[in-house]
Motif scaffolding. Structure first.
Motif, mmCIF file in Angstrom:
data_model
loop_
_atom_site.group_PDB
_atom_site.id
_atom_site.type_symbol
_atom_site.label_atom_id
_atom_site.label_comp_id
_atom_site.label_asym_id
_atom_site.label_seq_id
_atom_site.Cartn_x
_atom_site.Cartn_y
_atom_site.Cartn_z
ATOM 1 N N ILE A 172 94.362 98.731 -24.270
ATOM 2 C CA ILE A 172 95.639 98.922 -24.975
ATOM 3 C C ILE A 172 95.618 98.164 -26.296
ATOM 4 C CG2 ILE A 172 98.096 98.305 -24.927
ATOM 5 C CD1 ILE A 172 98.037 98.961 -21.891
ATOM 6 N N LEU A 173 95.187 96.913 -26.259
ATOM 7 C CA LEU A 173 95.152 96.092 -27.468
ATOM 8 C C LEU A 173 94.196 96.653 -28.512
ATOM 9 C CD1 LEU A 173 95.228 92.578 -25.792
ATOM 10 C CD2 LEU A 173 97.124 93.763 -26.930
ATOM 11 N N ALA A 174 93.038 97.116 -28.055
ATOM 12 C CA ALA A 174 92.068 97.698 -28.993
ATOM 13 C C ALA A 174 92.641 98.950 -29.649
ATOM 14 C CB ALA A 174 90.760 98.007 -28.276
ATOM 15 N N LEU A 175 93.268 99.806 -28.868
ATOM 16 C CA LEU A 175 93.836 101.046 -29.413
ATOM 17 C C LEU A 175 94.974 100.745 -30.395
ATOM 18 C CD1 LEU A 175 93.810 103.205 -26.164
ATOM 19 C CD2 LEU A 175 92.469 103.637 -28.244
ATOM 20 N N LEU A 176 95.811 99.776 -30.059
ATOM 21 C CA LEU A 176 96.927 99.445 -30.947
ATOM 22 C C LEU A 176 96.453 98.797 -32.243
ATOM 23 C CD1 LEU A 176 99.651 98.228 -28.448
ATOM 24 C CD2 LEU A 176 99.585 100.375 -29.748
ATOM 25 N N PRO A 224 101.676 107.032 -30.329
ATOM 26 C CA PRO A 224 102.794 107.346 -29.423
ATOM 27 C C PRO A 224 102.511 106.845 -28.009
ATOM 28 C CG PRO A 224 102.190 109.259 -30.736
ATOM 29 C CD PRO A 224 101.127 108.224 -30.969
ATOM 30 N N ALA A 225 103.560 106.390 -27.342
ATOM 31 C CA ALA A 225 103.421 105.802 -26.006
ATOM 32 C C ALA A 225 102.753 106.761 -25.023
ATOM 33 C CB ALA A 225 104.790 105.372 -25.484
ATOM 34 N N VAL A 226 103.091 108.026 -25.097
ATOM 35 C CA VAL A 226 102.505 109.010 -24.176
ATOM 36 C C VAL A 226 101.001 109.135 -24.416
ATOM 37 C CG1 VAL A 226 102.493 111.459 -23.517
ATOM 38 C CG2 VAL A 226 104.665 110.271 -23.892
ATOM 39 N N GLU A 227 100.595 109.175 -25.686
ATOM 40 C CA GLU A 227 99.169 109.265 -26.002
ATOM 41 C C GLU A 227 98.436 107.984 -25.609
ATOM 42 O OE1 GLU A 227 96.170 109.990 -29.776
ATOM 43 O OE2 GLU A 227 98.262 110.615 -29.958
ATOM 44 N N LEU A 228 99.061 106.848 -25.845
ATOM 45 C CA LEU A 228 98.471 105.574 -25.440
ATOM 46 C C LEU A 228 98.247 105.562 -23.925
ATOM 47 C CD1 LEU A 228 97.563 102.694 -26.179
ATOM 48 C CD2 LEU A 228 99.956 101.983 -25.904
ATOM 49 N N ALA A 229 99.238 106.007 -23.172
ATOM 50 C CA ALA A 229 99.122 106.059 -21.708
ATOM 51 C C ALA A 229 97.977 106.970 -21.278
ATOM 52 C CB ALA A 229 100.442 106.527 -21.095
ATOM 53 N N GLU A 230 97.880 108.125 -21.920
ATOM 54 C CA GLU A 230 96.787 109.058 -21.597
ATOM 55 C C GLU A 230 95.431 108.430 -21.872
ATOM 56 O OE1 GLU A 230 97.364 112.658 -23.829
ATOM 57 O OE2 GLU A 230 99.242 113.143 -22.784
ATOM 58 N N ARG A 231 95.321 107.740 -22.983
ATOM 59 C CA ARG A 231 94.023 107.190 -23.388
ATOM 60 C C ARG A 231 93.582 106.010 -22.534
ATOM 61 N NH1 ARG A 231 93.844 107.392 -29.871
ATOM 62 N NH2 ARG A 231 91.737 106.614 -29.482
ATOM 63 N N VAL A 232 94.543 105.312 -21.897
ATOM 64 C CA VAL A 232 94.157 104.218 -21.005
ATOM 65 C C VAL A 232 94.174 104.632 -19.541
ATOM 66 C CG1 VAL A 232 94.884 102.423 -22.618
ATOM 67 C CG2 VAL A 232 96.476 103.184 -20.841
ATOM 68 N N GLY A 233 94.628 105.858 -19.255
ATOM 69 C CA GLY A 233 94.600 106.374 -17.882
ATOM 70 C C GLY A 233 95.708 105.863 -16.994
ATOM 71 N N LEU A 234 96.866 105.583 -17.578
ATOM 72 C CA LEU A 234 98.030 105.147 -16.799
ATOM 73 C C LEU A 234 99.221 106.042 -17.095
ATOM 74 C CD1 LEU A 234 98.050 101.247 -17.266
ATOM 75 C CD2 LEU A 234 97.281 102.524 -15.262
ATOM 76 N N SER A 235 100.254 105.911 -16.298
ATOM 77 C CA SER A 235 101.494 106.630 -16.577
ATOM 78 C C SER A 235 102.185 105.969 -17.764
ATOM 79 C CB SER A 235 102.415 106.578 -15.353
ATOM 80 O OG SER A 235 102.917 105.258 -15.193
ATOM 81 N N PRO A 236 103.042 106.721 -18.447
ATOM 82 C CA PRO A 236 103.793 106.118 -19.557
ATOM 83 C C PRO A 236 104.629 104.916 -19.101
ATOM 84 C CG PRO A 236 103.913 108.496 -19.716
ATOM 85 C CD PRO A 236 103.246 108.180 -18.394
ATOM 86 N N THR A 237 105.178 104.969 -17.899
ATOM 87 C CA THR A 237 105.979 103.854 -17.386
ATOM 88 C C THR A 237 105.130 102.601 -17.214
ATOM 89 O OG1 THR A 237 107.446 105.400 -16.256
ATOM 90 C CG2 THR A 237 107.500 103.106 -15.519
#
Length: 153
Positions: free
Chosen positions: A11-15, A22-35
């Motif tokens: 997450i830190l590397a991507l940010l 976007p939160a949804v894309e970040l969640a997809e890229r780390v393999g977790l739910s948006p929540t």
């Protein structure tokens, strides 16, 4: 020290690459739910690992062509002089960074100005007027090889 697992580090590397991801894309890229991703983000911010978000601006497009580093030596190295200098430099808008260092001088200052004439004005009117300044050495940057790199997470 915060315990960071593999997903926190991702997450830190991507940010660091794109703080507006976007939160949804970040969640997809780390393999977790948006929540779950949102909970991790809030925790990382609450713990101070993520200190904030900002836009990176092109200094040249803003007319700030000249990057300069300045070694600053103080007349005395007492807590009072350090405190007064630090407080004054925090108020100087031209100063991008200022670091107390160990070695042959006391502080390393990073500033960006339009040109050498603007730097000369900054040096004479601002930097040399700061409390306790005894001597400075100026290093004008000829080429930025690497700047604002991401932290290795």
């Amino acid at each position: 020290m915060t315990d960071l697992d593999r997903i926190d580090r991702r997450i830190l590397a991507l940010l660091q690459e794109d703080g507006r991801l976007p939160a949804v894309e970040l969640a997809e890229r780390v393999g977790l739910s948006p929540t779950s991703t949102g909970e991790r983000l809030r925790r990382l911010q609450k713990e101070g690992v993520i200190q904030g978000f900002r836009a990176r601006l092109d200094p040249r497009r803003l007319g700030l062509e000249l990057l300069v580093f300045v070694e600053v030596s103080l007349d005395k190295t007492t807590p009072d002089v350090f405190e007064r200098f630090a407080a004054a430099v925090r108020r100087a808008p031209e100063v991008l960074e200022c670091h107390m260092v160990a070695g042959g001088f006391d502080y390393l200052v990073k500033t960006r100005v339009a040109d050498m004439a603007a730097y000369r004005r900054f040096l004479g009117e601002s930097l040399l007027a700061l409390p306790g300044v005894r001597e400075t050495r100026t290093y004008a940057v000829m080429e930025e090889v690497k700047s604002d790199g991401p932290l290795p997470v």
